[in-house]
Every structure is written in structure tokens, then in C-alpha cells.
Design an enzyme around this catalytic site. Structure first.
Site, PDB file in Angstrom:
ATOM      1  N   CYS A   8       3.822  -3.379   3.821  1.00 45.30           N
ATOM      2  CA  CYS A   8       3.436  -4.682   4.374  1.00 45.30           C
ATOM      3  C   CYS A   8       4.690  -5.496   4.740  1.00 45.30           C
ATOM      4  O   CYS A   8       5.563  -5.707   3.890  1.00 45.30           O
ATOM      5  CB  CYS A   8       2.621  -5.437   3.317  1.00 45.30           C
ATOM      6  SG  CYS A   8       2.136  -7.077   3.825  1.00 45.30           S
ATOM      7  N   ASN A   9       4.754  -5.940   5.976  1.00 48.59           N
ATOM      8  CA  ASN A   9       5.908  -6.725   6.424  1.00 48.59           C
ATOM      9  C   ASN A   9       5.997  -8.062   5.697  1.00 48.59           C
ATOM     10  O   ASN A   9       7.079  -8.528   5.359  1.00 48.59           O
ATOM     11  CB  ASN A   9       5.827  -6.993   7.923  1.00 48.59           C
ATOM     12  CG  ASN A   9       6.161  -5.774   8.741  1.00 48.59           C
ATOM     13  OD1 ASN A   9       7.232  -5.678   9.304  1.00 48.59           O
ATOM     14  ND2 ASN A   9       5.255  -4.819   8.805  1.00 48.59           N
ATOM     15  N   THR A  10       4.839  -8.686   5.464  1.00 43.24           N
ATOM     16  CA  THR A  10       4.836  -9.987   4.798  1.00 43.24           C
ATOM     17  C   THR A  10       5.383  -9.836   3.375  1.00 43.24           C
ATOM     18  O   THR A  10       6.258 -10.601   2.945  1.00 43.24           O
ATOM     19  CB  THR A  10       3.407 -10.569   4.764  1.00 43.24           C
ATOM     20  OG1 THR A  10       2.831 -10.479   6.068  1.00 43.24           O
ATOM     21  CG2 THR A  10       3.409 -12.003   4.311  1.00 43.24           C
TER      22      THR A  10
ATOM     23  N   ASP B  83       0.225  -1.829   0.690  1.00 43.41           N
ATOM     24  CA  ASP B  83       0.078  -2.793   1.785  1.00 43.41           C
ATOM     25  C   ASP B  83      -1.016  -3.775   1.391  1.00 43.41           C
ATOM     26  O   ASP B  83      -1.784  -3.529   0.458  1.00 43.41           O
ATOM     27  CB  ASP B  83      -0.300  -2.053   3.085  1.00 43.41           C
ATOM     28  CG  ASP B  83      -0.523  -3.023   4.241  1.00 43.41           C
ATOM     29  OD1 ASP B  83       0.318  -3.931   4.417  1.00 43.41           O
ATOM     30  OD2 ASP B  83      -1.531  -2.902   4.954  1.00 43.41           O
ATOM     31  N   SER B  84      -1.114  -4.849   2.143  1.00 43.83           N
ATOM     32  CA  SER B  84      -2.186  -5.816   1.897  1.00 43.83           C
ATOM     33  C   SER B  84      -3.554  -5.212   2.229  1.00 43.83           C
ATOM     34  O   SER B  84      -4.573  -5.742   1.806  1.00 43.83           O
ATOM     35  CB  SER B  84      -1.955  -7.056   2.754  1.00 43.83           C
ATOM     36  OG  SER B  84      -1.852  -6.684   4.107  1.00 43.83           O
TER      37      SER B  84
ATOM     38  N   GLU C  84      -7.833  -4.308  14.077  1.00 46.92           N
ATOM     39  CA  GLU C  84      -8.892  -3.835  13.177  1.00 46.92           C
ATOM     40  C   GLU C  84     -10.215  -3.623  13.921  1.00 46.92           C
ATOM     41  O   GLU C  84     -10.990  -2.737  13.579  1.00 46.92           O
ATOM     42  CB  GLU C  84      -9.065  -4.802  12.000  1.00 46.92           C
ATOM     43  CG  GLU C  84      -7.850  -4.753  11.107  1.00 46.92           C
ATOM     44  CD  GLU C  84      -8.071  -5.239   9.692  1.00 46.92           C
ATOM     45  OE1 GLU C  84      -9.198  -5.591   9.326  1.00 46.92           O
ATOM     46  OE2 GLU C  84      -7.066  -5.274   8.956  1.00 46.92           O
TER      47      GLU C  84
ATOM     48  N   TYR D   2      -2.363 -11.058   3.618  1.00 49.10           N
ATOM     49  CA  TYR D   2      -1.226 -11.657   2.931  1.00 49.10           C
ATOM     50  C   TYR D   2      -0.492 -12.623   3.883  1.00 49.10           C
ATOM     51  O   TYR D   2       0.185 -13.544   3.446  1.00 49.10           O
ATOM     52  CB  TYR D   2      -0.222 -10.579   2.503  1.00 49.10           C
ATOM     53  CG  TYR D   2      -0.568  -9.791   1.253  1.00 49.10           C
ATOM     54  CD1 TYR D   2      -1.834  -9.846   0.671  1.00 49.10           C
ATOM     55  CD2 TYR D   2       0.395  -8.976   0.664  1.00 49.10           C
ATOM     56  CE1 TYR D   2      -2.115  -9.105  -0.471  1.00 49.10           C
ATOM     57  CE2 TYR D   2       0.108  -8.239  -0.483  1.00 49.10           C
ATOM     58  CZ  TYR D   2      -1.134  -8.297  -1.042  1.00 49.10           C
ATOM     59  OH  TYR D   2      -1.407  -7.566  -2.170  1.00 49.10           O
ATOM     60  N   GLY D   3      -0.617 -12.366   5.175  1.00 54.60           N
ATOM     61  CA  GLY D   3       0.184 -13.071   6.190  1.00 54.60           C
ATOM     62  C   GLY D   3      -0.017 -14.566   6.259  1.00 54.60           C
ATOM     63  O   GLY D   3       0.833 -15.287   6.767  1.00 54.60           O
TER      64      GLY D   3
ATOM     65  N   CYS E 280       4.811  -6.171  11.907  1.00 52.18           N
ATOM     66  CA  CYS E 280       3.533  -6.246  11.204  1.00 52.18           C
ATOM     67  C   CYS E 280       2.891  -4.864  11.282  1.00 52.18           C
ATOM     68  O   CYS E 280       2.975  -4.206  12.329  1.00 52.18           O
ATOM     69  CB  CYS E 280       2.635  -7.294  11.858  1.00 52.18           C
ATOM     70  SG  CYS E 280       0.961  -7.335  11.171  1.00 52.18           S
ATOM     71  N   THR E 281       2.269  -4.466  10.192  1.00 51.58           N
ATOM     72  CA  THR E 281       1.690  -3.118  10.110  1.00 51.58           C
ATOM     73  C   THR E 281       0.713  -2.807  11.246  1.00 51.58           C
ATOM     74  O   THR E 281       0.585  -1.661  11.658  1.00 51.58           O
ATOM     75  CB  THR E 281       0.916  -2.987   8.785  1.00 51.58           C
ATOM     76  OG1 THR E 281       0.100  -4.153   8.631  1.00 51.58           O
ATOM     77  CG2 THR E 281       1.848  -2.842   7.612  1.00 51.58           C
ATOM     78  N   HIS E 282       0.014  -3.846  11.741  1.00 50.62           N
ATOM     79  CA  HIS E 282      -1.044  -3.615  12.724  1.00 50.62           C
ATOM     80  C   HIS E 282      -0.542  -3.482  14.164  1.00 50.62           C
ATOM     81  O   HIS E 282      -1.243  -2.974  15.022  1.00 50.62           O
ATOM     82  CB  HIS E 282      -2.040  -4.782  12.704  1.00 50.62           C
ATOM     83  CG  HIS E 282      -2.878  -4.852  11.476  1.00 50.62           C
ATOM     84  ND1 HIS E 282      -2.336  -5.002  10.220  1.00 50.62           N
ATOM     85  CD2 HIS E 282      -4.225  -4.773  11.308  1.00 50.62           C
ATOM     86  CE1 HIS E 282      -3.315  -5.041   9.335  1.00 50.62           C
ATOM     87  NE2 HIS E 282      -4.469  -4.901   9.965  1.00 50.62           N
TER      88      HIS E 282
HETATM   89  N1  DGL Z   1       0.080  -5.996   6.413  1.00 43.87           N
HETATM   90  C1  DGL Z   1       0.405  -7.304   6.919  1.00 43.87           C
HETATM   91  C2  DGL Z   1       1.842  -7.305   7.429  1.00 43.87           C
HETATM   92  O1  DGL Z   1       2.377  -6.288   7.816  1.00 43.87           O
HETATM   93  C3  DGL Z   1      -0.557  -7.747   8.001  1.00 43.87           C
HETATM   94  C4  DGL Z   1      -1.930  -8.108   7.501  1.00 43.87           C
HETATM   95  C5  DGL Z   1      -1.908  -9.263   6.525  1.00 43.87           C
HETATM   96  O2  DGL Z   1      -1.695 -10.413   6.936  1.00 43.87           O
HETATM   97  O3  DGL Z   1      -2.098  -9.005   5.344  1.00 43.87           O
HETATM   98  O4  DGL Z   1       2.468  -8.331   7.466  1.00 43.87           O
END
Ligand code: DGL
Length: 273
Positions: A80-82, A17-18, A159, A49-50, A191-193
């Protein structure tokens, strides 16, 4: 790349993940696959990463993949979704082991659940801009109307642990008002969060909304792939979990506990090549 041998199933699963948000995906993997050894990499030095360009996210994702390949993993999960939205086809060209992102399982989950064929997607700017979720949904069912909304501030709220307070509530109301007007009955937490903000999102969207946690859907899919490919670890012992990051955020321990639901102590800092 090592060829598949009779012991391949004992090798770990690699997850990246990012940053630490992907621990929500890891949590689902630990629950659904308790006997698997799992190596997690969070690219915390280069988070987020987003907000980055597609090219940069692809490049970073390749470096994460190469790190995990050097650990001799049998499969890679892009938490990571991005990165899942833009990089998975490139990663799949580099290695013969299965590489799976959260996008296809999340989309399938939403298509299965929607009753009125109106699906909402929330994610980072990168994920929403890529239109990857809507493309995937339309591959399965062209008649579904898809509405998307980037919710960048949710990442920081998760976070900081501001998930159930007034600020979270107001932020969610502001971001989600358009989706509410479109009468979606199903929403992908792309998104992971965002699973950390589930309660607030549900409060804003109303009790009838179905929330799809892409991480949970992915863990179910990973198990299916491992069984189909005869890669499932059949050991009786509990799997070992190792964590790597590219930088330590100040309150890493505290944040990781919020995402994973338990403390992690064995975290190593690594430099990606
Ligand atoms: N992990 C990223 C996602 O799921 C979210 C945090 C980021 O922007 O890196 O898209």
C-alpha cells in the site's frame, strides 16, 4: 521473532495492503520471484487507508505487520502506497526482518528515468499529503521538480472495472491537466490501483510520458534484498500463494482477477488483533 537459521530462506514473504489493490504488487512479485511462497493480507474491512489520518494508518499497518509476523514470514512488503508513505519506519522498529515499502523503489525508478528533471506523482490524498515521494526523490536528486496530484476517484474506477471508458477518460483529463501543464516527462503511479488505469493515463498524458509502476520496481528491489541477505528461496518448485482478507467485498473474486490477472480461490477471512 525467530532468529535467522539455515532454513529461514524457505519461509514465506508477507505482503500487506489496505485491500485488494496490492494484488498489482503481488502480481509483480509472483512474476519476478516465482519460487517464493507468499502470504498476502488485504485489510478490506478497513479500506480505504488513503483518506484516513496518519495515526490511524500507522496503527492499522502495525496490526497487519503483526498478523504476518505470526505467519513466520522472512520479509515484509508494504504494498500500500499510503501505508508505505507514513508507516514503514515504525514497522521497521518492531521487527528485525526486512520491511520494505513501495516508496523508495518507485522514487529511484523515477529518478533514473526522467530526462527533463520534472516528475509527477499521483496517489491517494494521504500519500500526496505526506510528501513522502518528493522527500525520497529529493534525497537522491535535489534538482528534480516534483508535482503531485491526488486522484481519489481512480481507486473506485479500478475496482468497478471502469478503466478504459469515457468516464475514466474524463476523470483522468480533469485530474491530470495540471501535471500536463508542468511538462513532466515521468509519472509515478503512486497507488496500488493506478496500474490498472495505465492505458487511459497514457492516452491523456501523451505517448512520451514514462509511467513508473511502484509495484514492479519494488518486486525487483525485493529480489535484490533476498539475494543480498541470503534469503532467496532456492527451491525448484513453484511458490505457494495464500491470501487473507479482513472482510469479503461483494464481488471479491471478480475484482481480484482484474488486479492479479488470474482467479484466486484460497482466500480466508481473518480478524486482526
Ligand atoms: N492501497 C492504497 C494505496 O496504494 C489505495 C486504496 C486505499 O486508499 O486504501 O495507497
Amino acid at each position: 521473532m525467530k532468529l535467522i537459521t539455515k532454513n529461514t530462506h524457505r519461509r514465506p514473504i508477507g505482503v500487506f495492503d489496505s485491500g485488494i489493490g496490492g494484488l498489482t504488487v503481488a502480481k509483480s512479485l509472483f512474476e519476478i520471484l516465482p519460487n517464493e511462497n507468499i502470504i498476502y493480507l488485504g485489510d478490506t474491512a478497513r479500506l480505504p487507508y488513503g483518506t484516513k489520518s496518519k495515526e490511524t494508518v500507522i496503527l492499522y499497518s502495525i496490526e497487519c505487520l503483526e498478523f504476518l509476523l505470526s505467519k513466520n514470514v522472512k520479509m515484509i512488503v508494504v504494498a500500500c502506497n499510503t501505508a508505505s508513505s507514513v508507516a514503514v519506519p515504525f514497522l521497521q522498529k518492531i521487527t528485525k526482518i526486512p520491511v520494505i515499502g513501495v516508496l523508495i523503489p518507485g522514487s529511484r525508478g523515477a529518478v533514473k528515468k526522467t530526462k527533463n528533471n520534472k516528475v509527477g506523482i499521483i496517489g491517494t490524498l494521504g500519500t500526496v499529503k505526506s510528501k513522502a515521494y518528493s522527500k525520497e526523490i529529493h534525497k537522491i536528486n535535489k534538482d528534480i521538480s516534483v508535482y503531485s496530484q491526488p486522484c481519489s476517484l481512480f481507486v473506485q474506477l479500478a475496482e468497478d472495472g471502469w478503466t478504459d471508458n469515457k468516464i475514466a477518460q474524463l476523470t483522468a483529463e480533469e485530474y491530470l491537466k495540471g501535471l500536463k501543464k508542468n511538462h513532466i516527462d515521468t509519472m509515478i503511479l503512486g497507488c496500488t490501483h493506478y496500474p490498472i488505469l495505465k492505458n487511459t493515463i497514457k492516452k491523456v498524458m501523451g505517448k512520451d510520458i514514462t509511467l513508473i509502476d511502484s509495484g514492479e520496481e519494488t518486486a525487483i528491489e525485493v529480489k535484490k534484498i533476498l539475494i543480498d541477505e541470503k534469503l532467496l528461496n532456492t527451491q525448484k518448485a513453484k511458490g505457494r500463494h495464500k491470501f487473507f482478507v479482513t472482510d469479503f467485498p461483494n464481488n471479491f473474486q471478480q475484482i481480484s482477477e482484474r488486479f492479479l490477472g488470474k482467479k484466486i480461490s484460497n482466500v480466508k477471512k481473518v480478524k486482526l488483533q
